[in-house]
Design an enzyme around this catalytic site. Structure first.
Site, mmCIF file in Angstrom:
data_model
loop_
_atom_site.group_PDB
_atom_site.id
_atom_site.type_symbol
_atom_site.label_atom_id
_atom_site.label_comp_id
_atom_site.label_asym_id
_atom_site.label_seq_id
_atom_site.Cartn_x
_atom_site.Cartn_y
_atom_site.Cartn_z
ATOM 1 N N CYS A 12 -10.839 85.408 45.321
ATOM 2 C CA CYS A 12 -10.848 84.727 46.619
ATOM 3 C C CYS A 12 -11.539 85.602 47.664
ATOM 4 O O CYS A 12 -11.126 86.733 47.911
ATOM 5 C CB CYS A 12 -9.431 84.397 47.070
ATOM 6 N N PRO A 36 -8.576 76.710 40.528
ATOM 7 C CA PRO A 36 -7.540 76.705 41.563
ATOM 8 C C PRO A 36 -8.196 76.759 42.937
ATOM 9 O O PRO A 36 -9.019 77.630 43.213
ATOM 10 C CB PRO A 36 -6.746 77.993 41.272
ATOM 11 N N MET A 37 -7.853 75.804 43.799
ATOM 12 C CA MET A 37 -8.440 75.736 45.138
ATOM 13 C C MET A 37 -7.342 75.529 46.165
ATOM 14 O O MET A 37 -6.577 74.563 46.082
ATOM 15 C CB MET A 37 -9.461 74.595 45.209
ATOM 16 N N ASN A 45 -18.095 79.907 36.053
ATOM 17 C CA ASN A 45 -17.758 79.126 37.240
ATOM 18 C C ASN A 45 -18.846 79.320 38.290
ATOM 19 O O ASN A 45 -19.359 80.413 38.459
ATOM 20 C CB ASN A 45 -16.392 79.587 37.778
ATOM 21 N N ASP A 86 -21.377 76.351 40.771
ATOM 22 C CA ASP A 86 -22.511 75.413 40.872
ATOM 23 C C ASP A 86 -22.593 74.373 39.768
ATOM 24 O O ASP A 86 -23.610 73.692 39.644
ATOM 25 C CB ASP A 86 -23.849 76.172 40.926
ATOM 26 N N HIS A 103 -16.713 83.804 38.464
ATOM 27 C CA HIS A 103 -17.544 83.079 39.420
ATOM 28 C C HIS A 103 -18.828 83.884 39.616
ATOM 29 O O HIS A 103 -18.777 85.089 39.877
ATOM 30 C CB HIS A 103 -16.809 82.911 40.751
ATOM 31 N N GLY A 131 -14.904 73.543 40.286
ATOM 32 C CA GLY A 131 -14.119 73.533 41.504
ATOM 33 C C GLY A 131 -14.575 72.467 42.470
ATOM 34 O O GLY A 131 -14.180 71.304 42.395
ATOM 35 N N ARG A 132 -15.464 72.852 43.384
ATOM 36 C CA ARG A 132 -15.833 71.968 44.492
ATOM 37 C C ARG A 132 -16.410 70.627 44.038
ATOM 38 O O ARG A 132 -16.219 69.608 44.710
ATOM 39 C CB ARG A 132 -16.824 72.691 45.408
ATOM 40 N N LYS A 152 -9.175 85.448 37.114
ATOM 41 C CA LYS A 152 -10.375 84.847 37.706
ATOM 42 C C LYS A 152 -10.934 85.842 38.718
ATOM 43 O O LYS A 152 -10.207 86.348 39.574
ATOM 44 C CB LYS A 152 -10.053 83.528 38.400
#
Length: 333
Positions: free
Chosen positions: A102, A18-19, A204, A206, A171, A228-229, A141
């Protein structure tokens, strides 16, 4: 087959992270088409939901082709999170996810997101209340800890599992790290290796190539990967990873025609969901990523982010394809 509660996902699922301002329905649609196994909404403010804020309510929009899909919530008040979970459940997702990861100040300074890593008892109370408030599987998360001195994810994972969560995504950075430096997966592996843990553990941070996906799968033993990214402007990464895990071979990277086709699909989804004006405007942030690394793209990219209508965007994209094809034919001659 990995299961979250009673939901079967895949043998080794790839999750779309989720971003905020990215993983909206249009973006999720192109990621689903390109192999994402489980997706989440953008994170949704619990306070916004209970106040019936239009932006928060709109983020509850989910579609049948997206399933399985989770609605992710964040907040700093236990009662508000419980009430928000009830509202989110009524939107009929497949699961509810809680954001304890976050790192941005606007969230953490309100006692939400990664801020809960500084108050584990409150995190546990909040999670327990959410679990009690819904019949859906609840997942979390989070990060390794708040800072280098508080990397307590092994203990946190046990406590969250004990009060009923059905999966955990970690993460591999602390909140203080934000997104800097390299993600540390060694503690993610310790969570997975803990004999007390029986829920799926997703790693999560890299994962940006199929080779790294295979390496981390084998080295750290996680049940799946959250990406994600690396998916922004490159939704093909999901199928590329799946193909590499299955065959050891790389898929051919998408050519310009494929990139243009998916960019157009993304734009069309965006307009259908947000309307012609906002749909075109909010798509602008994606063009740089769709054509990243391609030669002679800069003048077209500049025009794309200034184009006022979908028709103008389509014309520029068609012009780009024709220009490259013409250039290629000349080089052949």
């Amino acid at each position: 087959m990995v299961k979250i509660g009673n939901i079967e996902i895949a043998e080794f699922p790839l999750l779309l992270a989720p971003m905020e301002d990215v993983s909206d329905p249009p973006f999720r649609a192109v990621c689903k088409q390109n192999g994402a196994d489980l997706m989440y909404t953008e994170f949704i403010s619990s306070e916004g939901l209970i106040r019936d804020a239009a932006k928060s309510r709109q983020k509850l929009d989910i579609f049948e082709y997206e399933r399985p899909i989770g609605i992710q919530l964040f907040g700093g008040n236990v009662d508000s999170m419980r009430e928000a979970a009830e509202i989110a459940t009524a939107a009929r997702p497949d699961l509810i996810d809680i954001n304890y990861g976050c790192p941005v100040k606007a969230v953490a300074c309100k006692g939400a997101g990664a801020a809960l890593l500084q108050d584990i008892p409150k995190m546990v109370r909040m999670t327990e209340e959410v679990v009690k408030s819904t019949h859906l599987p609840v997942t979390v998360k989070t990060r390794l800890g708040w800072d280098e001195q508080t990397k307590n994810i092994v203990e946190v994972a046990e406590r969250l599992q004990d009060i009923g969560i059905k999966a955990l995504s970690i993460h591999g950075r602390t909140r203080v790290q934000m997104y800097k430096g390299s993600a540390d997966w060694t503690l993610i592996a310790k969570v997975k290796e803990n004999p007390r843990m029986h829920i799926p553990i997703f790693g999560n941070g890299d994962i940006d190539t199929p080779q790294k996906a295979l390496e981390y799968k084998n080295r750290y033993g996680v049940d799946g990967l959250m990406i994600g990214r690396a998916s922004i402007g490159y939704p093909w990464i999901f199928n590329e990873i799946k193909h590499f895990l299955a065959t050891g071979e790389m898929l051919i990277a998408p050519d310009l025609n494929e990139r243009v086709k998916v960019a157009k699909q993304h734009l069309d989804f965006s307009i259908r969901w947000k309307g012609p004006k906002l749909g075109v405007f909010e798509m602008r942030r994606h063009y740089t990523n769709y054509f990243k690394g391609m030669q002679d793209i800069k003048p077209y990219r500049t025009r794309l982010v200034e184009a006022p209508t979908a028709e103008a965007v389509h014309e520029i994209l068609d012009e780009l394809v024709n220009a490259v094809e013409f250039s290629t034919s000349l080089s052949v001659l």
